[in-house]
Every structure is written in C-alpha cells, then in structure tokens.
Scaffold this motif. Structure first.
Motif, short mmCIF file in Angstrom:
data_model
loop_
_atom_site.label_atom_id
_atom_site.label_comp_id
_atom_site.label_asym_id
_atom_site.label_seq_id
_atom_site.Cartn_x
_atom_site.Cartn_y
_atom_site.Cartn_z
N TYR A 5 -21.82 10.97 24.34
CA TYR A 5 -22.42 9.81 23.67
C TYR A 5 -23.93 9.99 23.52
CZ TYR A 5 -23.59 4.88 22.79
OH TYR A 5 -24.07 3.71 22.25
N LYS B 146 -16.82 4.05 24.14
CA LYS B 146 -17.27 3.91 25.53
C LYS B 146 -16.30 3.04 26.32
CE LYS B 146 -21.67 3.16 25.91
NZ LYS B 146 -23.00 2.47 26.00
N LYS C 182 -20.26 10.19 28.83
CA LYS C 182 -21.67 9.80 28.83
C LYS C 182 -22.52 10.84 28.10
CE LYS C 182 -25.57 8.88 31.95
NZ LYS C 182 -25.99 8.68 33.35
#
Length: 617
Positions: free
Chosen positions: A254, A548, A251
């Motif tokens: 990203y 992801k 997370k």
C-alpha cells in the motif's frame, strides 16, 4: 498518444457502410469487411462488449486502434473448450485478457457466498456467461489453444490480485494471479500508457520476456541478479504461515503505490519471484481528454439486441467520467490500490464536447445522470507538492482530519456543472458517483456550493457515505468523525429549507466492518433511531482482494499499526450487526433482542422512545 498513421481511422471508417460496423471487430465477417486477414491484438473479456468509455475493454481497444493497431474483441467466450478463443484466429502480437469491469468472484457471489442470479454485464442480465476466476481460466485456455504466445492480463481482477492475496471465497491465501494464469505480463492500474508501450515493443520485435521494465506492470523472474533498488516483501510461504506477516506485506504494498517515490517490490513464490514495477504515472489532462474523445459508440454491440441488451449501459450511457484517482483512502475501497491516490481530471472543454455527443443520442431524455469519478468533487491533486515528491507516505489527506496542506477548490467543478446544465436540451445534471462531504465542508465557499448542489443537482435524494458512527470503527475505515457528517447533514437540510425544497440525504452504512464490535453496531442503531433514518439496504462488509480492510479481516491486524483488531466473522455475529442497522424490520426483531441482551443493552428493549424493539409478548 498520437496515431502512428493519422489516416488510419479515416481509411477504416470510409469502408464502413452502416453504424453497426463502427463497433470494434468481433467476428471474421467484421475482419473481412475491413479487408483484414490478421489482427494485431485480441482482447478477451468477461463482460459483454459495450463500446463506452466506462468500460476498460472499450478504452484499451480504442486506444490501440487509435495508435494504428488492428484489434478484435472476444467477449464472454465459452470457456469449456478452446473453440471460441480461436474464432478470430491467432493475433500477430498477442492476447489481452480481462475478467471485465468487476472481479468475477464478486460478480458471481454475494457477501454470504450465495451465487447471484443476475449479471449486470451480460446480455439480458443473465448469469453464467463467465467462469469463476475468469482471468485464470481464460489465460489457461489461450495457452491450451496457442501455446507460447504473448498473454497480458489486466483489469480490476488481475490488478488487485497481483501479489499473494487473501481469497474470501475459498478462505485461503492464494499466490499471485500471474502464476495461476501462466500469463507473461500483468498490467495493473489504468493501463493505457502500459499497453501502448507493450504494443510498440512487440511490434518492434522485442520478445515479451524482455518487456519487464515498464511502470505499472508486474512479471515473474527466475532470479534477482538483474534487479536493483527493490524492496523484498514477506514471501508467499511467510504470508500463508503468519497472519501478521500478511498484514505487514499489505502495508508495504500500500505504501509503495506511488508513481513518484514508489519502489520496485519483490515477493518470492517458491523458487521464483513476483516482481512489481512502480506504478505508472497517471495520464495528463490532455492525454485523458484524448482517450475520452475516441469514437466510442456509447452503447452495447447490436448483437445483444435480441437478448434485450446489456443492463450495465443504463447507468453510464448518459454519464460523464470527469476524473480518476482518489485521495480519500477508505480502508474498504480498492481505488487507491488500482487507480491510485493522485487525482487527474478532464478539461471542461472535453466534458462539454462529450455532453454534446450524448445530447445527439436518440434515446437521450434531457438528463445527464452523473459527472464524476471515484469521488465526484475531487478535481485536482490534494496538494501542489505531489508532482515532485509524491503522496505522503505516513499520513492521509483527509484522515483523521484534513491536512493543513490540503488544497480545496470546487470552483472549476461547479462551473462545469453550470455550463452542462445550460446546454440546449439538458433538463438536469445529477451527481450520482458520490461526493466527499468532509472535503466540501473544507471549502471556504461550501455554503454557496451546497446551495447550488441542492438547487440543481439532486433528484430528491443525495447519497452520501458516513459508513458508521463509532469512532473506533471510523478510525479503522479511515473515515471522518460522525460530527463532520452531522455538520453536513444539518447544513444540507437548512439549505433545502431556505430553497423551499423537500429533499433527503440517504446515508450509507457498512455493518461488520473490521473493528466493529456488537456494541459499536448498537451505537449505530441508536444513531439511526435518533436521526429517524431506516435504511432499506445495508452493505455487510465484503472482503475483496486489494483493500486494507480485507487485510484486517483476514489477518486480525491493522496493517498500518500492526496492532490486533476485532473482526466479526461468524455468521451469527455478522447477522446481529446487520440486523441492528435494520432494527425496524419485523423479521429482525428476534435477533435484535438477542443482540441487545448479549451487548448488555436490555434498556433498549421496551416501549419508550429510546427502545429499538419491544419485548417478546
């Protein structure tokens, strides 16, 4: 990106007597023809050498050549010894290593982990010309051959494995590729700016260990005292131990992939640290135009002629790359983690000039195969605020619905298409790299553009990617609701009817994507039945580094929310979901019946119109 010696290219090409010599150096004989005794940089690539701007090796080689450096290429060396790695001698400044245009493990293995028998990027399509995990193998061979020489790794394989990552093929979390390769520096993303700065620093005499400040690069540090304003990720030990920590690390990785607001990221690996500098700024339009204006030969090297050439050239030889970057942010795609979300595009003039070069090729038949990029109809930033504040950190441009600040304008793109198709000797200009139908529908002139698309740029079939129909699965994918695709589908067929054309949409769907349960696959099968579409091919979800969706697959958590998510992992569960999408195939009937019974949908086994399969006789 100006030449440090403006006469460099002219002086070199004046010495060349035949077209073969306009390719980059690949042998000592090539060096001798140029009067070179030593190269500045040598690129080692897992692909055969194709001198075309669709291939990273060609771009980096030409950019360095354009800046005045002497560059050679060692393509697909025999990795079982150091012999091929020494064939051009020791470079003055260093080696640049890439696995090629494709991750070597994806190149070698199908989603079922069966070894492929065909390699699109090798002579004659023959497999076996590169090792598994090529970046690691090549770099270690170079260390064996030359010891302490600068080694810089880059390309899609290195870029997407820069942090600790889940490796699907051995089903484990591996450390950053920088550690396993023993390279000095990793260039991630599109590397023109980074590689020029690295080259200039090395030429100036700076030791590679001090070239650790450039955006778009990652390096290994022994301590953190010299760093400041960085964000610490969960360590290698933590992400290997805890799947939730792995999801959390992804997370942060990203969210910080932004050249304007991105932070420096640090991840501890044992007693050392992986340090990723913030992303490099994308090339400005003038810089992008310059890169694509360099003297590419637009073909594979003649040395491969005896093998029948290199298949990968076929799809791109008569195509134009018009843009980079993608703000679509599909969970299963690595583009936003590699090229970034900020879209930059070449000018109309640049594209027209390249098209005129294509027209002059002997084997041009009148068809430009593609004008696009990661998403063909993305030609501009998604909003004007990006240049000052970067991309939004907590929301996407198109998901779950289009952002109110989204700026949509297809005018320039279609004006480019018009001018291209009006060039002498051009019969048709296709769009094969895919369009975002939800983005097109947001345009107030969508009816006009859809009509023009159907009339001039579709070759009987238009491929689009709704990917699924289940709202839960589409949410996990980061894709719009199926109603948006239905709106586009109806509009497309209406336009073709008005034009008197018989053309079809070919929608792509993914089976077994994280979040997809058996009942979701049944819902998709019913949708395919209702629209009377029987896909010949279905893409089973493939967990590849950097996406992801791969973080979801491995961890069982959605990295964005850190909530648990269902993942179909067993061979049977994945086979059932795939078979449901191709329920019409005779060989799938038995497993489809089993899947429907397991999902509590025996009502779909029968003889009426809604049935997917008939009962067992």
């Amino acid at each position: 990106m100006k030449n440090k010696n403006n006469n460099f290219k002219k002086n070199v090409q004046a010495e060349l007597e035949n077209p073969r010599d306009q390719f980059m150096v690949i042998s000592k004989a090539d060096m001798a023809k140029r009067g070179w005794k030593k190269l500045d940089f040598i690129i080692v690539s897992g692909d055969a050498y194709l001198d075309h701007p669709s291939f990273g090796t060609a771009i980096i080689a030409r950019v360095l050549e354009d800046a005045g450096f002497k560059v050679g290429i060692i393509a697909q060396p025999n990795w079982k010894s150091t012999r091929d790695f020494k064939k051009l001698g020791k470079p003055r400044y260093g080696f640049l290593v890439s696995a090629g245009n494709m991750d070597s493990m994806v190149n070698h293995f199908s989603v079922t982990k069966n070894r492929r028998s065909y390699d699109n990027y090798s002579p004659g399509g023959e497999s076996g010309h590169r090792p598994d995990r090529a970046t690691i193998v090549y770099s270690n061979r170079l260390r064996e051959a030359y010891g302490d020489i600068p080694i810089i790794i880059g390309g899609i394989e290195a870029s997407l494995r820069r942090f600790a990552y889940y490796d699907y093929w051995d089903n484990s979390v591996r450390r950053s590729v920088l550690f396993d390769s023993r390279a000095d520096l990793l260039v991630y993303g599109m590397g023109e700016k980074q590689i020029l700065k690295i080259a200039e620093n090395l030429e100036a005499g700076l030791d590679i260990k001090y070239i650790n400040y450039l955006p778009g690069t990652a390096f290994i540090a022994d301590e953190l005292e010299s760093l400041y304003d960085y964000q610490l990720l969960p360590s290698l030990t933590e992400v290997k131990k805890s799947k939730k920590q792995y999801a959390y690390a992804h997370k942060i990785e990203y969210l910080e992939q932004d050249p304007v607001r991105g932070q420096q990221l640090v991840q501890q690996h044992g007693n050392r640290y992986l340090v990723q500098n913030p992303p490099a700024e994308p090339l400005a339009q003038a810089e992008l135009d310059h890169v694509y204006s360099l003297p590419y030969q637009r073909d594979y090297h003649p040395v491969y002629e005896k093998d029948g050439g290199v298949p990968a050239i076929k799809e791109v030889k008569f195509s134009l790359v018009s843009s980079r970057g993608c703000f679509g942010a599909c969970a299963f795609c690595a583009i936003s983690f590699h090229q970034g979300k900020m879209v930059t595009a070449r000018s109309k003039e640049s594209l027209l000039q390249e098209a005129k070069k294509i027209i002059q090729l002997d084997d041009f038949k009148g068809y430009i195969h593609d004008v696009g990029g990661p998403t063909a109809n993305f030609r501009q930033p998604s909003c004007s605020a990006q240049s000052s504040r970067g991309m939004c950190k907590t929301k996407e441009c198109l998901f779950p619905t289009a952002c109110g600040e989204l700026e949509v304008d297809h005018q320039e793109y279609f004006s480019i298409l018009r001018e291209l198709r009006n060039l002498p000797e051009v019969k048709k200009v296709f769009i094969r790299s895919g369009i975002r139908f939800d983005y097109l529908l947001e345009d107030q002139n969508s009816d006009q553009y859809l009509k023009e698309l159907a009339a001039h740029h579709v070759s009987g079939q238009l491929k689009v990617a709704p990917e699924h129909v289940s709202e839960k699965v589409l949410t996990a994918m980061g894709k719009p609701k199926i109603e948006v695709f239905d709106q586009f589908r109806h509009a497309f067929y209406q336009v073709n009817q008005e034009l008197g054309l018989e053309q079809y949409l070919i929608p792509y769907f993914i089976s077994s994507h994280p979040g997809s349960r058996l009942e979701d696959a049944v819902e998709l099968a019913e949708y395919l039945r209702d629209i009377n579409h029987h896909p010949d091919q279905v893409q089973d979800f493939y967990p590849t580094p950097g996406t992801k969706a791969t973080a979801m697959y491995y961890s069982g958590y959605d990295p964005q929310t850190l909530e648990e998510i269902y993942v179909a992992k067993s061979r049977e569960a994945k086979k059932m979901q795939r078979a449901l999408l191709q329920y019409h195939k005779k060989e799938n009937k038995q497993i489809v019946r089993k899947a429907l019974k397991m999902a509590g949908r025996k009502d779909l086994i029968g003889y009426d119109k809604k049935a997917l399969v008939q009962p067992t006789h």
